[in-house]
Write a protein that holds these residues in place. Structure first.
Motif, mmCIF file in Angstrom:
data_model
loop_
_atom_site.group_PDB
_atom_site.id
_atom_site.type_symbol
_atom_site.label_atom_id
_atom_site.label_comp_id
_atom_site.label_asym_id
_atom_site.label_seq_id
_atom_site.Cartn_x
_atom_site.Cartn_y
_atom_site.Cartn_z
ATOM 1 N N LEU A 53 56.991 46.837 -13.385
ATOM 2 C CA LEU A 53 57.677 46.272 -14.542
ATOM 3 C C LEU A 53 59.153 46.028 -14.238
ATOM 4 O O LEU A 53 59.773 45.140 -14.796
ATOM 5 N N ALA A 54 59.702 46.854 -13.330
ATOM 6 C CA ALA A 54 61.124 46.727 -13.014
ATOM 7 C C ALA A 54 61.369 45.723 -11.893
ATOM 8 O O ALA A 54 62.442 45.159 -11.790
ATOM 9 N N ALA A 55 60.365 45.510 -11.055
ATOM 10 C CA ALA A 55 60.589 44.774 -9.806
ATOM 11 C C ALA A 55 60.983 43.323 -10.045
ATOM 12 O O ALA A 55 60.733 42.763 -11.109
ATOM 13 N N SER A 56 61.583 42.752 -9.040
ATOM 14 C CA SER A 56 61.990 41.356 -9.148
ATOM 15 C C SER A 56 60.762 40.446 -9.068
ATOM 16 O O SER A 56 59.676 40.880 -8.733
ATOM 17 N N GLU A 57 60.992 39.185 -9.344
ATOM 18 C CA GLU A 57 59.887 38.227 -9.435
ATOM 19 C C GLU A 57 59.144 38.000 -8.125
ATOM 20 O O GLU A 57 59.695 38.175 -7.049
ATOM 21 N N HIS A 58 57.913 37.605 -8.229
ATOM 22 C CA HIS A 58 57.093 37.294 -7.068
ATOM 23 C C HIS A 58 57.274 35.819 -6.681
ATOM 24 O O HIS A 58 57.466 34.964 -7.541
ATOM 25 N N GLY A 59 57.111 35.538 -5.420
ATOM 26 C CA GLY A 59 57.213 34.226 -4.780
ATOM 27 C C GLY A 59 57.244 32.989 -5.659
ATOM 28 O O GLY A 59 58.109 32.821 -6.508
ATOM 29 N N GLY A 60 56.306 32.071 -5.446
ATOM 30 C CA GLY A 60 56.350 30.794 -6.136
ATOM 31 C C GLY A 60 55.459 30.719 -7.361
ATOM 32 O O GLY A 60 55.282 29.647 -7.945
ATOM 33 N N LEU A 61 54.892 31.850 -7.743
ATOM 34 C CA LEU A 61 54.012 31.875 -8.905
ATOM 35 C C LEU A 61 54.772 31.600 -10.198
ATOM 36 O O LEU A 61 55.968 31.856 -10.270
ATOM 37 N N ILE A 62 54.040 31.139 -11.210
ATOM 38 C CA ILE A 62 54.562 31.222 -12.569
ATOM 39 C C ILE A 62 54.156 32.607 -13.051
ATOM 40 O O ILE A 62 53.004 32.855 -13.410
ATOM 41 N N ALA A 63 55.109 33.547 -12.966
ATOM 42 C CA ALA A 63 54.784 34.969 -13.128
ATOM 43 C C ALA A 63 55.096 35.422 -14.551
ATOM 44 O O ALA A 63 56.241 35.711 -14.886
ATOM 45 N N PHE A 64 54.044 35.482 -15.378
ATOM 46 C CA PHE A 64 54.197 35.951 -16.764
ATOM 47 C C PHE A 64 54.122 37.481 -16.782
ATOM 48 O O PHE A 64 53.265 38.049 -17.465
ATOM 49 N N VAL A 65 54.967 38.135 -16.001
ATOM 50 C CA VAL A 65 54.773 39.562 -15.772
ATOM 51 C C VAL A 65 55.806 40.437 -16.490
ATOM 52 O O VAL A 65 55.466 41.257 -17.331
ATOM 53 N N GLN A 66 57.068 40.231 -16.168
ATOM 54 C CA GLN A 66 58.076 41.180 -16.641
ATOM 55 C C GLN A 66 58.577 40.913 -18.048
ATOM 56 O O GLN A 66 58.737 39.757 -18.444
ATOM 57 N N GLY A 67 58.918 41.995 -18.739
ATOM 58 C CA GLY A 67 59.477 41.874 -20.082
ATOM 59 C C GLY A 67 60.983 41.723 -20.066
ATOM 60 O O GLY A 67 61.695 42.513 -20.680
ATOM 61 N N VAL A 68 61.462 40.695 -19.368
ATOM 62 C CA VAL A 68 62.909 40.436 -19.368
ATOM 63 C C VAL A 68 63.210 39.319 -20.366
ATOM 64 O O VAL A 68 62.353 38.491 -20.647
ATOM 65 N N PRO A 69 64.427 39.275 -20.915
ATOM 66 C CA PRO A 69 64.765 38.194 -21.846
ATOM 67 C C PRO A 69 64.750 36.845 -21.134
ATOM 68 O O PRO A 69 64.917 36.782 -19.915
ATOM 69 N N PRO A 70 64.545 35.776 -21.889
ATOM 70 C CA PRO A 70 64.603 34.441 -21.287
ATOM 71 C C PRO A 70 66.021 34.139 -20.804
ATOM 72 O O PRO A 70 66.989 34.709 -21.315
ATOM 73 N N ALA A 71 66.131 33.255 -19.810
ATOM 74 C CA ALA A 71 67.454 32.905 -19.280
ATOM 75 C C ALA A 71 68.275 32.112 -20.300
ATOM 76 O O ALA A 71 69.506 32.147 -20.274
ATOM 77 N N GLU A 72 67.562 31.425 -21.180
ATOM 78 C CA GLU A 72 68.225 30.707 -22.280
ATOM 79 C C GLU A 72 67.601 31.134 -23.596
ATOM 80 O O GLU A 72 66.376 31.228 -23.665
#
Lengths: 481, 481
Positions: free
Chosen positions: A119-138
């Motif tokens: 849950l804490a880790a950074s994003e994975h490669g080129g996937l569209i990764a619907f994984v982490q509960g981080v806020p949107p960039a916008e």
């Protein structure tokens, strides 16, 4: 001494995210602790076990090493591995000459030990990764937030200090004012600042309960909390969640016969389902808490983001509800800043333990956030709420279009969609093919303390660009077909 | 049921910083757990006990309330307070209808429960307060640090993320490089970022030991660590410190007969004495650790500030030494950033528990500090080292001039002076009169796990203006005369 070792089954799930060595460790540990492999039993040599199970030898080495680290087996050069003599509680006597890491106390990890890291880790490669509960960039809080930090960063009193362990007084005051605006009778002295609400979950797990105690959790629930309860040695009793929130009738049935230490719930925008508990159940839950003398731990990181906000449980009972929240979902996770509202009866106990975790939460961060609450927060929250609605609408439209009609998501609010795959499709299998199609999500089992969730999955709508949501949903639909 | 209650002594120390209500609680608790006040014993009514002991009634109410919170007594309206029925471990059965906070698990607090808060708290009124271990205001890191944070604060990847639980990889790399420069064979993968080194002390206390286990500590030692070990339920065995550091011969005597879980030491610029362990003892200590299979926890927040730096113990043995350090003393406490270096045998175990404390340390803080390490750190450390030398020189000169010749401080380095008051003067008495004269410091007992320190006191040279040091020292001398 030989028992019927070679007949014993060691079932391994090669599709699991739990590493194979860890699965081997878990199975062997169960067999040892259950007495199926008594003291002195010789374990098969690493090489032959590896061959029999078609795994790398290093996998077996790893598993044996961890068993030895827990004191469950003894490894001697030349004579292989044997089941150790277990004292009370499964820990062997420590004797001189054994490396210290072999005789450590038992290590309690959950079924999915990596889940908090995931849950804490950074994003994975080129996937569209619907994984982490981080806020949107916008919408982005960054410009205003940077200005807030610039204003406080030059002040010795915000930087060259530990600050009070309770938290920065003006920030506690600001939080109390906001909580009163949400219907909760909060005095600033009731607020304890936390280094993220994760800290609060560990704080209540360690302060309100002891290893071996039972607690009540929702099923599904936040996997990070399950991992924390596991590490704290607590035994979770699960209560189902439906679209009106926790099934409080189940809670009542449990309280009639068991004595759990607390009830852990996310009544507003529940993670992962997005459900919000209805009014009737809220009333019943706090009534039950008081009748049976069991406190409620209300975890509320998302409540302020609700389209139609509901007052927290804390508004109904400030003696039986301990309230946790966070700025991770409303401003930024890297602040690592959350808070707890606790009754006076328990506040000092929590404070002393919080001090033992990190003295005090960062004064610099607290002062910056307090400035931001006055300068950027309200506009940001409004924009974020709107953004979440739009993201959900985009996702729902794409689901209608691209998913088979047998695969659906729960109604709800907030960051996540909780999906159910068709009966014949396990979510882990769906994930494997979705990854091949270029999208990922979290599979459901991690959200359950006991069994469950095989056909469920969580899609986080916030960590990806808004423009990528529809395509990601399409890829998951493609994988399901 | 009446026992010989009225004859029982309740000795209270009115000069203690431990509140009277807490002393009453402790004494009564001992009597109850020792069986001197058996189940059902009626405690005296609050009012009459208050009169007998000449304390406020609210003091007794407080003490009884805490006993009830621990489940040791039962309070019923109308029939007063009685000793509760204790199950195993001193906890009564929880029954319906009792408020939840009455039946919580036992609460372990040390002799000085407020000490961590005291160390964290902001400064006291108009005193010259030689109390807190905060860096001096000059040389100031603030300008460079603000620039570093401004550079990272606009980046989504540093702000809208949790980051890896192990820590920000480039920062771990930078720390590993610096540690190698200090003679320690550190790989970046061995570094675990912490939210201050306090977190690391709790982390090892909870991961390497279980409640009831013994550990070895120095006497005197950092009071925050003692408080953490107390909360974790560990029993500290004390080893004296002299001007060459920990008395390793005592460690050896202990290891021959006991099995402590670890040895907690500050070998470089020891807090509070300022002593640095000599080469001979360092060699013996790591030899003993390996021979007896007991790991060393090396706490090193000050090592980099040494006038003549010594390589950490970690340089001698990376398997038996767990190393902790922090940026609180070298940059700023409000960063709440520290790190741990651990062998692979234990790293994952520590990582999972660190995740349960706060997921990950702030990515924003980590990225800012990494930038600062490249742009401002080295110059700042050099200036800080020089500043500490000057402050010590000023203080020593003032001591020569103003203190009675029977009151002396230990030789040493770093932030603190460790004083010894004349035989006839207890340090608490000295503190009381120093406060009247307008200066304060920490008295010695808080630095000892067992008895000791009555005549000792710690003077922190950094939290006051440089120009106030001589005057503060003069005031303490005035108080001593």
């Amino acid at each position: 001494m030989r028992t019927g070792w070679s007949e014993l089954a060691l079932e391994l799930d090669r599709g699991s995210i739990v590493p194979i060595y860890r699965q081997m460790y878990e199975r062997l540990r169960e067999l040892i602790l259950a007495g199926a492999l008594p003291e002195g039993t010789r374990l098969p040599p690493e090489r032959s076990l590896a061959e029999r199970l078609s795994v790398n030898r290093s996998t077996v080495v790893h598993a044996y090493r961890d068993l030895a680290a827990d004191g469950l087996i003894e490894q001697r050069v030349g004579s292989g591995s044997r089941v150790a003599a277990l004292g009370g509680g499964g820990r062997p006597d420590r004797t001189s000459g054994v490396p210290w890491w072999v005789t450590l106390p038992p290590w309690r990890v959950g079924q999915f030990p990596a889940v908090l890291g995931e849950l804490a880790a950074s994003e994975h490669g080129g996937l569209i990764a619907f994984v982490q509960g981080v806020p949107p960039a916008e919408p982005s809080p960054l410009a205003d937030l940077s200005r807030s930090f610039a204003r406080v960063g030059g002040d010795v009193n915000y930087v060259l200090t530990y600050g009070d362990s309770e938290g920065y007084a003006p920030l506690r005051e600001a939080i109390a004012v906001r909580m009163r605006g949400r219907g909760c009778p909060v005095d600033p002295r009731d607020v304890l600042m936390l280094t993220g609400s994760t800290q609060g979950i560990t704080l209540v797990a360690q302060s309100l309960a002891e290893p071996g105690d039972e607690i009540v959790v929702e099923a599904p629930t936040y996997p990070g909390a399950l991992q924390i309860f596991q590490i704290a040695g607590l035994r979770a009793i699960s209560v189902p969640v439906d679209e009106d929130g926790m099934r409080v009738d189940h809670v009542e049935a449990i309280l009639r016969t068991r004595r759990p230490r607390f009830i852990y719930t996310m009544p507003s925008i529940h993670n992962p389902t997005g459900a919000t508990m209805n009014d009737d159940r809220r009333t019943r839950l706090v009534t039950l808490a008081r009748r049976y003398g069991v406190p409620i731990v209300e975890d509320d990181p998302y409540g302020e983001l609700a389209d139609s906000p509901v007052p927290p449980l804390l508004a109904r009972d400030a003696e039986y509800v301990l309230y946790l929240s966070s700025f991770s979902k409303t401003i930024a996770p890297s602040l690592r800043l959350g808070w707890l509202v606790a009754p006076r009866t328990i506040y000092e106990r929590l404070l002393l333990r919080k001090q033992s975790y990190d003295m005090a939460s960062s004064m610099y961060i607290q002062a910056g956030v307090r400035d931001y609450l006055e300068t950027g927060y309200d506009a940001h929250i409004d924009a974020l709420r709107e953004e979440l609605l739009q993201r959900r609408a985009i996702a729902r439209e794409a689901i209608e279009r691209w998913w088979p009609p047998t695969m659906r998501v729960a109604n709800g609010d907030g960051y996540y969609l909780w999906g159910t795959a068709p009966r014949e499709l396990r979510a882990r299998v769906l994930l494997a093919s979705a990854e091949r199609a270029g999208a990922s999500f979290l599979f459901g089992e991690a959200f359950f303390a006991q069994s469950g969730g095989d056909h469920n999955f969580r899609v986080a709508l916030t960590p990806v660009a808004r423009g990528a949501i529809a395509e990601g949903i399409r890829r998951i639909g493609e994988a399901a077909r």
